[in-house]
Design a protein around this motif. Structure first.
Motif, PDB file in Angstrom:
ATOM      1  N   ALA A   1       3.537  -4.896 -22.613  1.00 48.92           N
ATOM      2  CA  ALA A   1       2.378  -4.343 -21.907  1.00 48.92           C
ATOM      3  C   ALA A   1       1.812  -5.363 -20.915  1.00 48.92           C
ATOM      4  N   GLY A   2       2.065  -6.658 -21.156  1.00 49.72           N
ATOM      5  CA  GLY A   2       1.510  -7.692 -20.287  1.00 49.72           C
ATOM      6  C   GLY A   2       2.230  -7.797 -18.957  1.00 49.72           C
ATOM      7  N   CYS A   3       3.582  -7.823 -18.983  1.00 51.03           N
ATOM      8  CA  CYS A   3       4.299  -8.117 -17.740  1.00 51.03           C
ATOM      9  C   CYS A   3       5.363  -7.079 -17.389  1.00 51.03           C
ATOM     10  N   GLY A   4       5.588  -6.105 -18.264  1.00 54.03           N
ATOM     11  CA  GLY A   4       6.557  -5.054 -17.927  1.00 54.03           C
ATOM     12  C   GLY A   4       7.995  -5.393 -18.279  1.00 54.03           C
ATOM     13  N   GLU A   5       8.235  -6.577 -18.882  1.00 53.44           N
ATOM     14  CA  GLU A   5       9.609  -6.929 -19.281  1.00 53.44           C
ATOM     15  C   GLU A   5      10.144  -5.880 -20.260  1.00 53.44           C
ATOM     16  N   VAL A   6      11.425  -5.517 -20.079  1.00 54.32           N
ATOM     17  CA  VAL A   6      11.989  -4.428 -20.874  1.00 54.32           C
ATOM     18  C   VAL A   6      12.872  -4.988 -21.993  1.00 54.32           C
ATOM     19  N   TYR A   7      12.680  -4.481 -23.200  1.00 55.34           N
ATOM     20  CA  TYR A   7      13.501  -4.879 -24.355  1.00 55.34           C
ATOM     21  C   TYR A   7      14.227  -3.660 -24.905  1.00 55.34           C
TER      22      TYR A   7
END
Ligand code: AMP
Length: 214
Positions: free
Chosen positions: A131-137
């Motif tokens: 939610a902080g930076c949009g990095e996808v896991y």
């Protein structure tokens, strides 16, 4: 260099766009991210598009074209732009062509990420985003680190997207095949289409894209 990343939902467009941003100092213009920001801010546009997005349908062309025009006219990017999730219709593709012409920019390549439907469904049902930076896991291929902190920003709040559910995904896939896939022929005819195998792992796809662009 200005490029479009084209492909169905879950193909890995955002992940590859972020790699290009780091490597080439390009600016990523993701209409999906911009529309989600508009929703979070509670703006009039955000309220207009919320229901359409949750259902998995495409937002009206005029709205996304205006958002892109605003960004291109106001935020410079010396390294060029990566259009991620835009254009998604022929009308949007024509509008982008006109905008780039007006600004004296060239469209260098359209990277088409090819992935089959089974892989898309598997990827999307396992996807979560910081939610902080949009990095996808991804639960299978790139799990959230064991310490529960995002590798990029250290954030601890991970979310599933509201439209990453079976029913919306079916609608999004249908929208892709009906409204967006005609762009493959459109850009092929312009000589800028660069297909890559999106079924490979993240580094493998990134390598194919490097080869396609250089
Ligand atoms: P994305 O994050 O690219 O998967 O986009 C999420 C949702 O935002 C889509 O399912 C559409 O509802 C909307 N959206 C994003 N980009 C566009 C676009 N270029 N045209 C129309 N709708 C869009």
């Amino acid at each position: 260099m200005n490029i479009i990343v084209l492909g169905p939902p879950g193909a890995g467009k955002g992940t590859q766009a972020r790699i290009l941003v780091e490597e080439r100092r390009m600016a990523q213009l993701s209409t999906g991210d911009m529309l989600r920001d508009a929703r979070r801010s509670g703006s009039a546009i955000g309220r207009t598009v919320a229901e359409v997005m949750d259902r998995g349908d495409l937002v009206t062309d005029g709205i996304v074209i205006d958002i892109i025009r605003e960004r291109l006219e106001n935020d410079g990017s010396p390294g060029g732009y990566i259009f991620d999730g835009f254009p998604r219709t022929l009308a949007q593709a024509d509008a982008l062509g006109e905008l780039l012409d007006d600004l004296g920019f060239r469209l260098d390549a359209v990277v088409e990420m090819r992935v089959n439907d089974d892989a898309l469904v598997r990827r999307i049902s396992a996807r979560s985003t910081c939610a902080g930076c949009g990095e996808v896991y991804n639960d299978h291929t790139r799990p959230i680190p064991e310490d529960g902190r995002c590798e990029r920003c250290g954030g601890t709040d991970f979310r599933r997207r509201a439209d990453d559910n079976d029913e919306s995904l079916r609608t999004r896939l249908m929208a892709y095949y009906k409204q967006t896939s005609p762009l493959i022929g459109y850009y092929h005819a312009k000589g800028v289409l660069r297909p890559v195998n999106g079924l490979r792992d993240i580094d493998g796809v990134a390598n194919e894209i490097r080869l396609a662009l250089d």
